[in-house]
Design a protein around this motif. Structure first.
Motif, mmCIF file in Angstrom:
data_model
loop_
_atom_site.group_PDB
_atom_site.id
_atom_site.type_symbol
_atom_site.label_atom_id
_atom_site.label_comp_id
_atom_site.label_asym_id
_atom_site.label_seq_id
_atom_site.Cartn_x
_atom_site.Cartn_y
_atom_site.Cartn_z
ATOM 1 N N ALA A 86 0.813 -1.214 0.000
ATOM 2 C CA ALA A 86 0.000 0.000 0.000
ATOM 3 C C ALA A 86 0.844 1.261 0.000
ATOM 4 O O ALA A 86 0.368 2.322 -0.386
ATOM 5 C CB ALA A 86 -0.939 0.003 1.206
ATOM 6 N N THR A 87 2.103 1.156 0.435
ATOM 7 C CA THR A 87 2.918 2.364 0.599
ATOM 8 C C THR A 87 4.190 2.308 -0.245
ATOM 9 O O THR A 87 4.750 1.234 -0.497
ATOM 10 C CB THR A 87 3.324 2.555 2.072
ATOM 11 O OG1 THR A 87 4.108 1.436 2.498
ATOM 12 C CG2 THR A 87 2.091 2.667 2.959
ATOM 13 N N HIS A 223 -1.360 -1.680 -4.424
ATOM 14 C CA HIS A 223 -2.688 -2.293 -4.417
ATOM 15 C C HIS A 223 -3.540 -1.813 -5.579
ATOM 16 O O HIS A 223 -4.322 -2.581 -6.148
ATOM 17 C CB HIS A 223 -3.396 -1.965 -3.092
ATOM 18 C CG HIS A 223 -2.809 -2.663 -1.906
ATOM 19 N ND1 HIS A 223 -3.222 -2.428 -0.616
ATOM 20 C CD2 HIS A 223 -1.835 -3.599 -1.800
ATOM 21 C CE1 HIS A 223 -2.539 -3.173 0.217
ATOM 22 N NE2 HIS A 223 -1.680 -3.893 -0.475
ATOM 23 N N GLU A 250 0.605 -5.194 3.925
ATOM 24 C CA GLU A 250 -0.207 -4.044 4.360
ATOM 25 C C GLU A 250 -1.663 -4.290 3.976
ATOM 26 O O GLU A 250 -2.378 -3.410 3.505
ATOM 27 C CB GLU A 250 0.321 -2.747 3.749
ATOM 28 C CG GLU A 250 1.780 -2.477 4.133
ATOM 29 C CD GLU A 250 2.369 -1.246 3.492
ATOM 30 O OE1 GLU A 250 3.055 -0.472 4.191
ATOM 31 O OE2 GLU A 250 2.163 -1.057 2.272
ATOM 32 N N HIS A 252 -4.330 -4.664 5.501
ATOM 33 C CA HIS A 252 -5.453 -3.970 6.157
ATOM 34 C C HIS A 252 -5.981 -2.827 5.289
ATOM 35 O O HIS A 252 -7.100 -2.359 5.484
ATOM 36 C CB HIS A 252 -5.030 -3.447 7.543
ATOM 37 C CG HIS A 252 -3.868 -2.508 7.519
ATOM 38 N ND1 HIS A 252 -2.566 -2.948 7.384
ATOM 39 C CD2 HIS A 252 -3.792 -1.160 7.603
ATOM 40 C CE1 HIS A 252 -1.747 -1.902 7.392
ATOM 41 N NE2 HIS A 252 -2.468 -0.808 7.529
ATOM 42 N N HIS A 253 -5.189 -2.387 4.305
ATOM 43 C CA HIS A 253 -5.636 -1.328 3.387
ATOM 44 C C HIS A 253 -6.509 -1.876 2.253
ATOM 45 O O HIS A 253 -7.182 -1.094 1.576
ATOM 46 C CB HIS A 253 -4.435 -0.628 2.753
ATOM 47 C CG HIS A 253 -3.690 0.284 3.670
ATOM 48 N ND1 HIS A 253 -4.188 1.497 4.070
ATOM 49 C CD2 HIS A 253 -2.477 0.161 4.272
ATOM 50 C CE1 HIS A 253 -3.313 2.098 4.875
ATOM 51 N NE2 HIS A 253 -2.271 1.306 5.009
ATOM 52 N N GLN A 256 -10.437 -0.881 1.781
ATOM 53 C CA GLN A 256 -10.691 0.521 1.438
ATOM 54 C C GLN A 256 -10.209 0.841 0.025
ATOM 55 O O GLN A 256 -10.896 1.534 -0.733
ATOM 56 C CB GLN A 256 -9.996 1.444 2.439
ATOM 57 C CG GLN A 256 -10.291 2.927 2.229
ATOM 58 C CD GLN A 256 -11.754 3.275 2.427
ATOM 59 O OE1 GLN A 256 -12.337 2.922 3.440
ATOM 60 N NE2 GLN A 256 -12.353 3.939 1.451
ATOM 61 N N VAL A 257 -9.039 0.336 -0.349
ATOM 62 C CA VAL A 257 -8.519 0.598 -1.697
ATOM 63 C C VAL A 257 -9.441 -0.019 -2.745
ATOM 64 O O VAL A 257 -9.716 0.597 -3.785
ATOM 65 C CB VAL A 257 -7.086 0.038 -1.843
ATOM 66 C CG1 VAL A 257 -6.590 0.173 -3.278
ATOM 67 C CG2 VAL A 257 -6.125 0.753 -0.902
ATOM 68 N N SER A 461 -0.334 -8.413 7.555
ATOM 69 C CA SER A 461 -0.289 -7.084 8.160
ATOM 70 C C SER A 461 -0.070 -7.263 9.656
ATOM 71 O O SER A 461 -0.298 -8.342 10.197
ATOM 72 C CB SER A 461 -1.598 -6.327 7.905
ATOM 73 O OG SER A 461 -1.636 -5.127 8.657
ATOM 74 N N SER A 591 -2.606 10.167 9.861
ATOM 75 C CA SER A 591 -1.601 9.669 8.906
ATOM 76 C C SER A 591 -0.245 9.437 9.577
ATOM 77 O O SER A 591 0.593 8.717 9.046
ATOM 78 C CB SER A 591 -1.441 10.641 7.737
ATOM 79 O OG SER A 591 -0.960 11.889 8.176
ATOM 80 N N GLU A 594 0.446 5.642 11.302
ATOM 81 C CA GLU A 594 0.835 4.463 10.526
ATOM 82 C C GLU A 594 1.988 4.824 9.598
ATOM 83 O O GLU A 594 2.014 5.899 9.011
ATOM 84 C CB GLU A 594 -0.347 3.951 9.701
ATOM 85 C CG GLU A 594 -0.024 2.704 8.900
ATOM 86 C CD GLU A 594 -1.189 2.247 8.025
ATOM 87 O OE1 GLU A 594 -1.031 1.221 7.350
ATOM 88 O OE2 GLU A 594 -2.228 2.925 8.021
ATOM 89 N N LYS A 647 -7.025 0.731 14.593
ATOM 90 C CA LYS A 647 -6.295 1.998 14.522
ATOM 91 C C LYS A 647 -5.536 2.289 15.809
ATOM 92 O O LYS A 647 -4.446 2.872 15.779
ATOM 93 C CB LYS A 647 -7.270 3.137 14.199
ATOM 94 C CG LYS A 647 -7.791 3.116 12.779
ATOM 95 C CD LYS A 647 -8.780 4.247 12.533
ATOM 96 C CE LYS A 647 -9.280 4.235 11.094
ATOM 97 N NZ LYS A 647 -10.323 5.276 10.867
#
Length: 694
Positions: A86-87, A223, A250, A252-253, A256-257, A461, A591, A594, A647
């Motif tokens: 994701a990053t 992703h 990652e 857990h993203h 949402q993605v 994750s 932001s 994480e 979170k």
């Protein structure tokens, strides 16, 4: 089955890496994860459905584990490995640290690379046209959505020069100077205007990258690129799903993605303006093609455009005639349960039909153009501006078609409805209406696109479980407890009891109280005493800035505040202060909870001002809560609490990044003690040493 040869290769790779790294710690959790991933992908647990979900605590070494668990098995079975993250930070870690390490010391021969989406590469044809370097003034003007500023043309000219002088490789991530997003969207490569039949496209940055990708054994993607390929059926951008093992880090993203990727939206009035440009473009193309067939297609397309324009006009009239729908702070109307009034159902259905017909006819005209190039009826250099122009319109028409298809779709009573809403917006200095739609639940989509097709999947994750269970995540991504998927939770090797204290000071005020901000102004300085490196996390920008301003003014505290400088600048300044033996206090919002890595002495004091409950302000979140309630459920307990639990774990995870790290976590939210759900949130955290004053 996992062969003895593959097992031996994996052990040799692990030992080779362990010997190459000074003070390498052999962790049982990492060894277990390597074995479990390898066994799952080899089909030892389930031959038909090779899927596993892993929560691996910080410090487990999961990236090295999945490389060693997947790559030997992939090489042995003739498959590829696709690692989706994701990053950018994790992509860079894999590209420049983990995979080179495995390649150099693991005793395996394989190639790897970072695959990027088509839009990350410049289209040289568009760049030449839009910068005026191609000498096609008419083509240049047609491609711009509005008259370009001289400064924008100057940027494009410099980019064109940089590329042809070998000073730029054509990727957005390495541009020699900042390029505004709106400008890059004009010159980025897209699937419709990119065609290898044309000589100028054969050596473009995108096709060069794809030629390289064919030779890779391990692909790193984000992703979004993964979903772009899956939406097309798989195998269109990346290799076929059944030829790859997917490692989704990652993870857990991912829900949402996926949801964001599947949404669609468009402005009403500005779309009508653009349709006028589309009509001009197709008639120009028909004239160049000089055939009755092309002329007929263009004429029929004009009828479709008139139908779309008329339909959009009626949507705008409906909105203008119902101003009370937008009489709220968000200037937005969300349709309850996704149900449109009868007039909008009819308009959406008509728009869906007209958009679909227009897309088909535009596609046929594009095919005629490429046939004419192939047959030599139109020269390649003449076709360049035509291809770029029609490609731009097809991209936009495709999105418009998707929007009205989703708006007109009849929701199944067996599943969640689509969220549908309209907002009043200002666009190009005039009032407009923005129509949007999005799925609420996306599990069934991932089942159809990925779980049922992939050779094997591992989702990993540090935060997949909520309140001690995988149930929430399992539902989000469309997996079941009885479908053969394996679920594993690996603890972190950190000694939480010895390394960190969880401190809950006695407070009289809850976050909803108007006096909460004043309480923070009083309490935070107390928690800063004798502390050198502090991170304070807020859930509200407004509250963060108000507290920072007051503490700077009255306490003269050296606070670094998110948003006042670029994130990287803030982090570097924070580290430099610590290196210089000075006090540093960093204020951030969600932001910063994480992906922020402040090991060792860079962070020893973490303050979390309130529990990270999401305020359901987005239309999709509101629609999801509404759907849960309609089914007799409790949105707060089923959505808000599990989400807050994950979170909170992420936020607390900022403190300990290495086994030698230490410090204190203070949470200034008394609901952890006073509310029934508080104990569940506390129990979801690692076993820190606790100091609770209540």
């Amino acid at each position: 089955m996992l062969s003895d040869k593959t097992k031996k290769l994996t052990r040799q790779a692990y030992n080779g890496i362990a010997e190459a790294i000074p003070n390498f710690a052999r962790r049982k959790e990492q060894n277990f994860l390597i074995a479990e991933i390898a066994k799952t992908l080899a089909g030892e647990y389930q031959k038909q459905r090779r899927i596993m979900v892993v929560q691996a605590g910080t410090g487990t070494g999961k990236s090295l584990a999945y490389c060693l668990g997947a790559i030997p098995q992939a090489l042995a079975s003739g498959r590829k490995v696709c690692i989706a993250t994701a990053t950018v930070a994790l992509q860079e870690q894999l590209m420049h640290k983990d995979l080179p390490l495995v390649q150099q010391h693991g005793g395996m021969s394989f190639k790897f690379g970072l695959a990027k989406g088509r839009q990350r590469y410049v289209c040289l044809s568009k760049l030449e046209l839009l910068s005026g370097e191609a000498g096609e003034e008419e083509g240049q003007q047609a491609l711009w959505e509005k008259k370009p500023a001289n400064a924008d043309i100057a940027i494009l000219k410099r980019l064109h020069q940089a590329y042809h002088h070998g000073k730029w490789n054509g990727e957005v991530d390495s541009v020699p100077e900042p390029v505004p997003d709106y400008l890059w969207q004009q010159i980025g490569s897209d699937k419709h205007s990119c065609n290898k039949q044309l000589a100028a496209h054969r050596d473009c940055p995108f096709h060069k990258s794809r030629d390289d990708m064919d030779s890779w054994d391990v692909l790193i993607v984000n992703h979004s690129l993964l979903l772009a390929d899956l939406e097309l059926g798989g195998g269109k951008i990346l290799p076929e799903p059944d030829s790859m093992y997917y490692i989704i880090d990652e993870a857990h993203h991912l829900p949402q993605v996926t949801r964001d990727f599947s949404a669609a939206s468009a402005n009403v009035k500005s779309t009508s303006d653009w349709l006028g440009k589309l009509e001009k473009s197709v008639h120009k193309l028909a004239r160049e093609l000089r055939s009755d067939r092309a002329t007929n297609q263009a004429s029929e397309l004009t009828d479709d455009i008139e139908a779309i324009t008329d339909g959009l006009g009626q949507v705008a009239d409906f909105c203008e005639a119902n101003p009370k729908l937008f009489d709220n702070p968000e200037l937005r109307h969300r349709f309850e349960h996704g149900e449109l009034p009868e007039v909008l159902i009819t308009l959406s259905t008509n728009l869906k039909t007209a958009c679909n017909q227009a897309l088909k006819r535009t596609t046929k005209l594009q095919q005629m153009l490429m046939e004419a190039v192939k047959d030599g009826e139109i020269k390649g250099f003449q076709a360049e501006p035509l291809v770029a122009d029609i490609g731009f319109h097809m991209q936009r028409l495709e999105g418009l078609t998707q929007l009205w298809l989703m708006m007109a779709k009849q929701d199944s009573p067996k599943g969640a409805p689509l969220a549908r809403w309209i907002e009043r917006v200002e666009f190009n200095q005039r009032s407009d209406f923005h129509v949007s739609t999005s799925p609420i639940e996306i599990g069934f989509m991932l089942e159809e696109m990925l779980w049922s097709k992939a050779a094997g999947v591992a989702l990993l994750s540090a935060t997949l479980m909520a309140l001690g269970s995988f149930d929430h995540y399992r539902h989000q991504v469309g997996l079941r407890n009885d479908d053969g998927t394996r679920y594993t939770a690996l603890p972190s090797p950190f000694d939480y009891q010895q390394s960190a204290t969880l401190y809950l000071p006695k407070l009289d005020i809850e976050p909803q109280d108007d006096r909460f901000g004043d309480m923070l102004i009083k309490k935070i300085p107390e928690l800063l005493e004798e502390e050198t490196a502090t991170l304070v996390l807020f859930t509200s920008y407004r509250q963060m800035e108000a507290v920072a301003d007051t503490l700077r003014m009255h306490k003269k505290l050296p606070i670094l505040v998110q948003g006042e400088k670029a994130r990287s600048e803030l982090i570097n300044e924070h580290k430099q202060r610590i290196d210089d033996g000075k006090v540093s206090i960093l204020f951030g919002t969600s932001s910063f909870s994480e992906g922020l890595d402040l090991p060792g002495e860079y962070l020893t004091n973490l303050i979390i001002t309130r529990l990270p409950f999401a305020v359901p302000t987005s239309p999709v979140e509101q629609a999801h809560a509404e759907y849960i309630k309609s089914k007799g459920g409790n949105p707060f307990l089923q959505l808000a609490v599990p989400d807050a639990a994950k979170k909170l774990v992420q936020s607390c995870g900022r403190l300990l990044r290495n086994e030698s790290d230490y410090g204190r976590i203070a949470i200034l939210d008394r609901r952890l003690v006073t509310k029934r759900y508080g104990s569940s949130l506390l129990d979801s955290l690692p076993p820190y040493r606790r100091h609770i004053e209540y």
